[in-house]
Scaffold this motif. Structure first.
Motif, PDB file in Angstrom:
ATOM      1  N   PRO B 334       0.812  -1.221   0.000  1.00  0.00           N
ATOM      2  CA  PRO B 334       0.000   0.000   0.000  1.00  0.00           C
ATOM      3  C   PRO B 334       0.844   1.268   0.000  1.00  0.00           C
ATOM      4  O   PRO B 334       0.447   2.265  -0.602  1.00  0.00           O
ATOM      5  CB  PRO B 334      -0.816  -0.132   1.283  1.00  0.00           C
ATOM      6  CG  PRO B 334      -0.942  -1.597   1.491  1.00  0.00           C
ATOM      7  CD  PRO B 334       0.357  -2.169   1.021  1.00  0.00           C
ATOM      8  N   ARG B 351     -11.596  -3.197  10.720  1.00  0.00           N
ATOM      9  CA  ARG B 351     -10.461  -4.100  10.638  1.00  0.00           C
ATOM     10  C   ARG B 351      -9.287  -3.479   9.885  1.00  0.00           C
ATOM     11  O   ARG B 351      -8.145  -3.574  10.310  1.00  0.00           O
ATOM     12  CB  ARG B 351     -10.879  -5.405   9.968  1.00  0.00           C
ATOM     13  CG  ARG B 351     -10.210  -6.649  10.531  1.00  0.00           C
ATOM     14  CD  ARG B 351     -10.843  -7.908   9.988  1.00  0.00           C
ATOM     15  NE  ARG B 351     -10.733  -7.981   8.532  1.00  0.00           N
ATOM     16  CZ  ARG B 351      -9.611  -8.261   7.894  1.00  0.00           C
ATOM     17  NH1 ARG B 351      -8.511  -8.507   8.546  1.00  0.00           N
ATOM     18  NH2 ARG B 351      -9.587  -8.279   6.571  1.00  0.00           N
ATOM     19  N   THR B 352      -9.597  -2.858   8.756  1.00  0.00           N
ATOM     20  CA  THR B 352      -8.504  -2.383   7.912  1.00  0.00           C
ATOM     21  C   THR B 352      -8.494  -0.867   7.746  1.00  0.00           C
ATOM     22  O   THR B 352      -7.688  -0.341   6.994  1.00  0.00           O
ATOM     23  CB  THR B 352      -8.589  -3.023   6.509  1.00  0.00           C
ATOM     24  OG1 THR B 352      -9.900  -2.795   6.008  1.00  0.00           O
ATOM     25  CG2 THR B 352      -8.329  -4.501   6.566  1.00  0.00           C
ATOM     26  N   GLY B 353      -9.380  -0.184   8.455  1.00  0.00           N
ATOM     27  CA  GLY B 353      -9.458   1.255   8.259  1.00  0.00           C
ATOM     28  C   GLY B 353      -8.816   2.070   9.360  1.00  0.00           C
ATOM     29  O   GLY B 353      -7.831   2.767   9.138  1.00  0.00           O
ATOM     30  N   LEU B 354      -9.363   1.959  10.552  1.00  0.00           N
ATOM     31  CA  LEU B 354      -9.013   2.929  11.583  1.00  0.00           C
ATOM     32  C   LEU B 354      -8.248   2.314  12.743  1.00  0.00           C
ATOM     33  O   LEU B 354      -8.444   1.155  13.093  1.00  0.00           O
ATOM     34  CB  LEU B 354     -10.297   3.557  12.140  1.00  0.00           C
ATOM     35  CG  LEU B 354     -11.033   4.474  11.177  1.00  0.00           C
ATOM     36  CD1 LEU B 354     -12.445   4.720  11.658  1.00  0.00           C
ATOM     37  CD2 LEU B 354     -10.288   5.786  11.032  1.00  0.00           C
ATOM     38  N   CYS B 355      -7.409   3.131  13.353  1.00  0.00           N
ATOM     39  CA  CYS B 355      -6.818   2.783  14.638  1.00  0.00           C
ATOM     40  C   CYS B 355      -7.728   3.416  15.681  1.00  0.00           C
ATOM     41  O   CYS B 355      -7.607   4.620  15.975  1.00  0.00           O
ATOM     42  CB  CYS B 355      -5.403   3.335  14.754  1.00  0.00           C
ATOM     43  SG  CYS B 355      -4.307   2.681  13.502  1.00  0.00           S
ATOM     44  N   LEU B 366      -2.279   9.780   9.169  1.00  0.00           N
ATOM     45  CA  LEU B 366      -1.432   8.566   9.134  1.00  0.00           C
ATOM     46  C   LEU B 366      -0.762   8.302   7.783  1.00  0.00           C
ATOM     47  O   LEU B 366       0.452   8.147   7.724  1.00  0.00           O
ATOM     48  CB  LEU B 366      -2.231   7.351   9.617  1.00  0.00           C
ATOM     49  CG  LEU B 366      -1.430   6.074   9.816  1.00  0.00           C
ATOM     50  CD1 LEU B 366      -0.338   6.259  10.854  1.00  0.00           C
ATOM     51  CD2 LEU B 366      -2.338   4.922  10.239  1.00  0.00           C
TER      52      LEU B 366
ATOM     53  N   GLU D 197      -3.382  -4.045  10.809  1.00  0.00           N
ATOM     54  CA  GLU D 197      -3.940  -4.108   9.456  1.00  0.00           C
ATOM     55  C   GLU D 197      -4.223  -2.712   8.928  1.00  0.00           C
ATOM     56  O   GLU D 197      -3.924  -2.390   7.779  1.00  0.00           O
ATOM     57  CB  GLU D 197      -5.247  -4.906   9.479  1.00  0.00           C
ATOM     58  CG  GLU D 197      -5.057  -6.391   9.464  1.00  0.00           C
ATOM     59  CD  GLU D 197      -4.610  -6.871   8.106  1.00  0.00           C
ATOM     60  OE1 GLU D 197      -5.345  -6.640   7.120  1.00  0.00           O
ATOM     61  OE2 GLU D 197      -3.514  -7.435   8.016  1.00  0.00           O
ATOM     62  N   ALA D 198      -4.839  -1.901   9.767  1.00  0.00           N
ATOM     63  CA  ALA D 198      -5.192  -0.549   9.338  1.00  0.00           C
ATOM     64  C   ALA D 198      -3.937   0.238   9.012  1.00  0.00           C
ATOM     65  O   ALA D 198      -3.892   0.967   8.027  1.00  0.00           O
ATOM     66  CB  ALA D 198      -6.004   0.152  10.422  1.00  0.00           C
ATOM     67  N   ALA D 199      -2.905   0.087   9.842  1.00  0.00           N
ATOM     68  CA  ALA D 199      -1.659   0.801   9.578  1.00  0.00           C
ATOM     69  C   ALA D 199      -1.086   0.364   8.234  1.00  0.00           C
ATOM     70  O   ALA D 199      -0.664   1.191   7.428  1.00  0.00           O
ATOM     71  CB  ALA D 199      -0.651   0.525  10.696  1.00  0.00           C
ATOM     72  N   PHE D 200      -1.133  -0.933   7.982  1.00  0.00           N
ATOM     73  CA  PHE D 200      -0.618  -1.455   6.714  1.00  0.00           C
ATOM     74  C   PHE D 200      -1.385  -0.849   5.543  1.00  0.00           C
ATOM     75  O   PHE D 200      -0.812  -0.376   4.563  1.00  0.00           O
ATOM     76  CB  PHE D 200      -0.743  -2.978   6.709  1.00  0.00           C
ATOM     77  CG  PHE D 200      -0.345  -3.621   5.418  1.00  0.00           C
ATOM     78  CD1 PHE D 200       0.972  -3.574   4.978  1.00  0.00           C
ATOM     79  CD2 PHE D 200      -1.287  -4.284   4.645  1.00  0.00           C
ATOM     80  CE1 PHE D 200       1.343  -4.165   3.797  1.00  0.00           C
ATOM     81  CE2 PHE D 200      -0.921  -4.888   3.442  1.00  0.00           C
ATOM     82  CZ  PHE D 200       0.394  -4.830   3.018  1.00  0.00           C
TER      83      PHE D 200
END
Ligand SMILES: Nc1ncnc2c1ncn2[C@@H]1O[C@H](COP(=O)(O)OP(=O)(O)OP(=O)(O)O)[C@@H](O)[C@H]1O
Ligand SMILES: Nc1ncnc2c1ncn2[C@@H]1O[C@H](COP(=O)(O)OP(=O)(O)OP(=O)(O)O)[C@@H](O)[C@H]1O
Ligand SMILES: [Mg+2]
Ligand SMILES: [Mg+2]
Lengths: 300, 508, 317, 317
Positions: B334, B351-355, B366, D197-200
């Motif tokens: 990415p 899951r794949t968007g936010l901290c 970020l 995962e989000a960081a990636f």
């Protein structure tokens, strides 16, 4: 109130570790002397002998407490040199007991002649095995001054006086506990089926080796074992004849004389620079001797 | 504000009466004096915007939360539901909004979790019984599912079927379904509707939550609307239609749901050729032009997300070229994709968007630290300003850029992510299901935003499972089936039927 | 199929190691006595690892087992001595044993209650109790150990030619296998570790089950403590230092996942034996303790890495 | 506001403990020397805890720090002796110091690479390397220590009246504070720990950053190892046994979460000092080591429980 430089009535006594019965002997001696002289004994030490940093910190804290003196059994010859010298700089008398430290800035050194202990064990081994056979050694963690000296005394004397006796294996338990001492002895016995003798160089290894021996030997008492230091379970083994003999030091005397030396120094009396606290060999038949009994009772 | 319930709905065979329910989460009054009744033998739809309190109300019914005040009666009997076990005991079974399975256990073990059939010895579980009963249950409702498969090996759709069977197994008299179709394929959705109708006929009371209003109209007997934690309307479906429901939900008319856009389509920005990936994309080729919104349709599992992942460098490509503004890209992760000017709004923001524990501002900046001149050092004051501006542009409702991200509602979290990617100044943006699980109001805002981005000259790929929004907003529609591109249609020259046909038909 | 292979991995490793040692050192390694020795010294770790397996499957961890071993042993031996003196008879020994096991149980119960009622991570709670239990085990007899010279039954005697400790280990393994596989508690352990929320929503009493799991862990540690005390006819306050990591390593080598939801009793016992045989073999081969440490470290990483690879292969196929 | 209070919790605890000790033992506790002593003995743990803070924020853990401390110290001192003999001069000491730090760095790098490239949990990898590094540190000099009698600068000398080790600790704390707060690496550390995962997907090179974090951890351990060696003018293969749990406890008392994403440098240093002052105070008050262990256990659990309660209060208000 009389006492140390600023009237302190506290003497710090620092063993290598606080768990083994052996050090309890030192403590009893120190307490007795403290009671006689009217000093409080601060007894503090690490839980395991390998924790040198902890011992160092305890000494620093004792300095901060402005104790009248320190009785120390250094767990390391070298590592504790700076802090022992610092004790000296602060004008606090320091008596080293049990094992040496590489500095002369101490009041007195009171210890067993450990090399001699090893010699005694080797001579006895030569005697009971008739000068030939195979023995194993249950060693202690490398770098411990006292046990290293015992091993040196043992191996060098055997080589010299009983060349017919071969040391076939020498391992140490890791971590240094009774339980692991048993395991390592089990394995040495398995690996070397025709063993005639065992030398265990301190209380912990003697305890572990004794249980392993009982398990392997199943009451035949063919393998002769010599231990070092008193510990109820080992003395019990000696009484039952599972062990041939024990080399006994006098930890009570170290604690007692250590504290006394500090008090004497305060009173301006001179203190001998070095004191041999004695070491002797105890066999089953000597157990009935009241003097031996007294020596054992002072430490178990 | 509570609309008085129509007498007819309230009293006839009431299966459930929740009266005066209030619930507070810290500063948030999630529910305020909600009174909600359902009948046996009917499907009661519960609708409302994101954060209106639908799930909270149902979790109270399922014993997960305790209400601050209010009472619950089930079949005329007052109930205290102190934990899920008691709710199940009282005849309430719930399918949760988020997948709720123990993934290391088998299908049968999940279905019987908490009520294992006893084996031959006391204190034992009968695996055999569980499997047999699961098989029977699946057959009864005409679902196909292997009882001994581990849940971790199932697709999302199959997991949802396990959830459904789990709730059916309990012989509940009230079944709550919180957005059950959000991960089901068309065919499975149809099966679910059949099941729901079957259950209704058997006299159960079904509470059905969905943001897909067409489903509500098709399935429900009554509709209740929650707004800001209050029950604002409750009526029989015969008196309602979609615009009226929307009106009750948002408190105003939603005109311009799909706003018109001045299509100003330029030259080709993105070209994908012969793209295949380890994850199952097979030989896909398409182009997207400047200012163009290209929709992508397909059934669940058709491989749309996988295309996005392959372009964005998440999945390894096995072949194919990606050309952006004339430059061929070699994207392996990415970070490469972002540096090349690609943005991906992923389909699963949790899951794949936010901290979620971090401040909103950190989430916004970020991927952009380099772009906003903070490549080697971060200036907190500057970051605060940039994040505040980005948030304001998207009208994010927050206590400020420093607020923890998990304090935002779902829709606002989605907007936060869009704000992040706007800051990245990408030339090509992929939106994977950007409206999944968000309410009608927020959807309209997202559509408006997509249009504005296109007008600014970006190229957009818009992946969606809802045909109406694809038809409402896309210039062209790509259709995927089993990892292959099977259609490339101009929206104005096609019909939903044609797209569905292409997406669903078997190959031979 | 490939999944089957994956589950056999720890077995295969164990088999290879045993075979290699048998080939290299047939005279000393391949003797009944040596095998019984290794099994017997695995009994303490094996029993504790059974409890740890359940804890780890439930998604938790217990760092306090080493300290708990010392504390339970000290309490048990202390009571034995109080009741029977240095020549404690059978009654005093039975009493001491039961009290020691009970002490372990109470320690485990305390862990379980703190974890569930204060809603704290198991890592933190047991890190705290690890320190506290150790302190208590020193306090009990003023840092000294207890000698129980007559207490030889559990750790040093044989029944039907097999060490009693090995028989107990076998019973515990059977019990653990049965509980994890055939009882609701076992099912719930997997479910909680796999997805705690889901288990709660399905009506599982998560707190009660977790408390049961940690209490069982404590009970097993208590039993192991008494075997340990009997093996060395003494209870030592320093017993079990660094033990937790050995135990966790055995469980993990046996295929359990620290993320919860995965692990088996059989895998764990294989993992325990693997470490024991490796140590034993190294000593018999004359390989130093130092090299053993490196080898064991590599095996921990290697076993889990292989498992990972096998798993991703299984998924790919 | 309430969040602010929560972040002050560790400070408050530290302040209360220091004040209480000052009141109880003014003569011995409240002396510059005692404070410098405590700070100086905290330097080793404090420096390591800085690295551990980053590791824990990233959602990882490093169990190998104790063994790494021993290994780096042995390598550094060994090179020092090879280069300069027992009376090693300045050049040999600088060389040894750099090599020791480098050895720590390489150990950390190895951990990082194993964790990211084999995709293994940090707990497992560092459990393995914990054993392996320990074995290596014994092997280096055949289980014996190295004496470096002249190596007093880092651990025993003073600059401007302050022990050099304390100055180094201060520098490391400032550095850690700066990295975590003002650099992308720090930001990414939080992001990875919060949601990897989000960081990636946000373009963070997760592997590279994790490797950097573990390498930095190793570097700090190397530095700490040389300070430790200088404190005892010797490098010991047994150094740092059980150290990892002390360090983790300090970081956790300082408010970090083992689940990742949360933690601060300031909290960690407060946590480290809290443990040190507590130990020192107990000794000065004549409270035995045994009771200290119980107290520290209770404080670990209590600190995290209070934090938890404060957090849920903060959410409620
Ligand atoms: N566990 C919780 N802690 C704190 N706040 C919560 C919690 N659960 C829900 N809320 C808040 O309560 C409100 C209602 O949330 P709820 O999940 O019931 O909404 P919903 O109607 O189901 O929305 P959606 O359509 O997005 O699922 C929201 O503001 C939400 O942020
Ligand atoms: N976590 C998972 N485990 C196993 N298989 C999965 C997982 N997620 C997706 N799949 C499978 O991968 C394939 C494609 O996934 P996916 O459902 O994301 O495709 P899609 O076309 O993007 O559909 P949608 O976005 O509508 O869900 C399907 O066969 C699906 O079952
Ligand atoms: Mg909801
Ligand atoms: Mg998708």
């Amino acid at each position: 109130r009389k006492g140390g430089a600023d009237g302190s009535r506290k003497i710090g006594v620092i063993p290598k570790e606080t768990v083994s019965v052996y050090w309890e002997g030192v403590r009893q001696g120190a307490l007795k002397a403290g009671e006689e002289e009217g000093f409080d004994i601060l007894w503090n030490g690490p839980e395991v002998e390998t924790d040198r940093e902890k011992q160092l910190q305890i000494i620093e804290d004792m300095i901060a407490q402005k104790v009248a003196g320190i009785v120390l059994a250094p767990s390391d010859r070298k590592a504790l040199v700076p802090v022992v010298e610092k004790v000296h700089e602060r004008g606090i008398p320091c008596v080293i007991v049990d094992s040496g430290v590489d500095t002369d800035k101490i009041l007195s050194y009171m210890a067993t002649d450990n090399y001699k202990g090893g010699v005694l064990a080797a001579q006895r081994m030569g005697e009971i095995l008739g000068g030939k056979g195979k023995v194993i050694i249950v060693r202690w963690t490398p770098n411990s001054g006292s046990t290293d000296a015992r091993l040196a005394g043992f191996t060098e004397t055997l080589a010299k006086e009983s060349p017919g006796i071969e040391i076939v294996d020498a391992q140490y338990p890791s971590p240094p506990t009774t339980d692991k001492a048993r395991d390592v002895t089990d394995d040495m016995l398995t690996r070397n089926p025709a063993i005639d003798g065992i030398f265990a160089c301190n209380a912990t290894t003697a305890g572990g080796a004794l249980t392993a021996l009982r398990n392997a030997d199943q009451g035949q008492k063919r393998i002769k074992m010599i231990g070092f230091d008193a510990w109820p379970m080992v003395v019990d083994g000696l009484e039952k004849g599972d062990l041939d003999s024990l080399i006994i030091q006098n930890p009570f005397k170290m604690g007692y004389e250590g504290v006394k030396a500090i008090v004497r120094h305060q009173k301006g009396q001179t203190v001998p620079k070095e004191v041999d606290t004695g070491v002797e060999l105890i066999t089953q038949d000597r157990l009935k001797d009241p003097k031996v009994r007294e020596l054992l009772d002072s430490q178990i | 504000m509570n609309a008085p319930l129509p007498q007819a709905v309230a009293d006839r065979d009431a299966a459930l009466r929740m009266t005066g329910i209030s619930k507070r989460f810290g500063p948030v009054q999630a529910l305020c004096e909600v009174t909600f009744h359902t009948r046996a033998g009917s499907v009661h739809a519960l609708v409302g915007e994101n954060g209106a309190g639908k799930s909270t109300l149902m979790k109270i019914l399922a014993g997960v939360y305790q209400p601050d005040s209010g009472s619950i009666e089930i079949h005329g009997k007052p109930q205290i539901l102190a934990n899920p076990a008691q709710a199940i005991e009282a005849g309430v079974s719930m399918i949760y909004q988020e997948l709720d399975l123990a993934e290391h256990l088998t299908v049968a073990e999940n279905i019987f979790l908490g009520a294992e059939p006893q084996g031959p010895l006391p204190f034992t579980v009968s695996h055999h019984q569980m499997a047999a009963q699961t098989r029977r249950l699946a057959e009864q409702y005409n679902f196909r599912i292997p009882p001994d498969a581990k849940v971790e090996d199932l697709s999302t759709g199959d997991c949802q079927i396990v959830e459904i069977l789990k709730s059916l197994r309990r012989n509940a008299s009230i079944i709550v379904m919180d957005e059950p179709t959000s991960s089901l394929s068309e065919r499975e959705t149809v099966r679910l509707f059949e099941v729901v109708r079957q259950l209704r006929k058997r006299g159960l009371s079904i509470i059905y939550i969905s943001h897909r209003l067409e489903e509500i109209v098709e399935l429900a007997d009554e509709v209740s609307v929650l707004r800001d934690g209050q029950l604002v309307h409750s009526e029989s479906i015969t008196q309602l239609d979609i615009p009226k429901i929307v009106h009750h939900m948002v408190g105003r008319e939603l005109t311009d749901f799909f706003p018109q856009r001045k299509a100003n389509i330029g030259d080709v920005i993105l070209e994908v050729a012969g793209l295949s990936s380890e994850a199952g994309v097979r030989d896909v080729a398409f182009q997207i032009r400047r200012g163009e919104i290209v929709g992508m349709a397909g059934l669940v599992g058709a491989g749309r997300t996988e295309i996005a992942r392959a372009i964005f460098g998440v999945d390894a490509r096995t072949s194919g070229r990606i050309v952006l503004e004339g430059r061929e890209l070699d994207v392996t992760c990415p970070a490469d994709a972002i540096a090349s000017g690609i943005a991906l709004l992923t389909e699963d923001r949790k899951r794949t968007g936010l901290c979620l524990q971090l401040p909103c501002s950190w989430n916004i900046t970020l991927p952009n630290l380099a772009q906003i001149g903070m490549k080697s050092l971060i200036c907190p004051a500057q970051e605060h300003r940039i994040a505040a501006e980005a948030g304001a542009r998207m009208a994010v409702k927050w206590a400020g850029p420093e607020a923890p991200t998990d304090s935002l509602s779902g829709g606002n979290q989605q907007k936060l992510l869009i704000a992040r990617w706007l800051l990245a100044h990408s030339t090509f943006m992929i939106f994977d299901e950007p409206t999944r699980g968000i309410d009608v109001g927020a959807k309209a805002e997202v559509y408006g935003l997509l249009n504005r981005l296109a007008e600014q000259g970006k190229a957009l790929l818009f992946i969606s499972s809802e045909l109406p929004e694809l038809f409402g907003i896309a210039d062209r529609i790509l259709v995927m089936r089993r990892g292959k591109l099977v259609g490339n249609l101009v929206t104005k020259q096609t019909t939903p039927e044609e797209v569905m046909h292409l997406a669903a038909v078997e190959e031979n | 199929m490939s999944k089957f292979v994956r589950q056999l991995l720890p077995f295969a490793t164990l088999a290879i190691i045993v075979a290699a040692l048998a080939a290299l050192e047939p005279d000393t390694f391949l003797t009944t006595e040596n095998f019984l020795n290794v099994l017997s010294r695995s009994s303490v770790n094996g029993i504790i690892a059974m409890g740890m397996t359940a804890v780890i499957i439930s998604g938790g961890i217990d760092l306090s087992v080493g300290s708990m071993l010392a504390l339970a042993g000290m309490v048990g031996a202390g009571v034995m001595l109080k009741a029977g003196g240095p020549d404690a008879g059978a009654a005093a020994m039975v009493l001491g044993t039961l009290v020691g096991i009970g002490a372990g149980f109470l320690c485990g119960l305390l862990n379980g209650v703190l974890i569930t009622k204060l809603k704290l991570p198991p890592f933190i709670v047991t890190l705290g109790t690890m320190s506290a239990f150790r302190g208590l085990s020193y306090i009990i007899n003023n840092s000294k150990m207890y000698d129980v010279p007559t207490y030889t039954f559990l750790g040093q005697s044989h029944l039907f030619g097999v060490p009693v400790s090995v028989l107990i280990l076998a019973l515990v393994v059977l019990f653990g296998f049965f509980v994890l596989r055939y009882t609701p508690l076992g099912r719930y352990t997997y479910a909680i570790g796999s997805n705690r929320e889901a288990a709660f929503h399905a009506g599982v009493n998560v707190d009660r089950n977790l408390i049961a799991i940690y209490s069982m862990m404590g009970l097993f540690v208590g039993l192991a403590a008494m075997i340990q005390a009997s093996r060395t006819i003494s209870a030592q306050p320093t017993a079990g230092i660094s033990l937790e990591l050995d135990i966790i390593a055995a469980v993990v080598i046996g295929g359990a996942s620290l993320a919860g939801g995965r692990g088996t009793v059989v895998g764990t016992i294989v993992g325990t034996l693997l470490i024991s045989f490796l140590r034993n073999g190294c000593t018999l081969l004359g390989i130093s303790t130092n090299i053993q440490l490196v080898v064991i470290g590599a095996i921990i990483i290697g076993a889990v890495a292989l498992d990972q690879i096998a798993r991703s292969k299984a998924e790919a196929s």
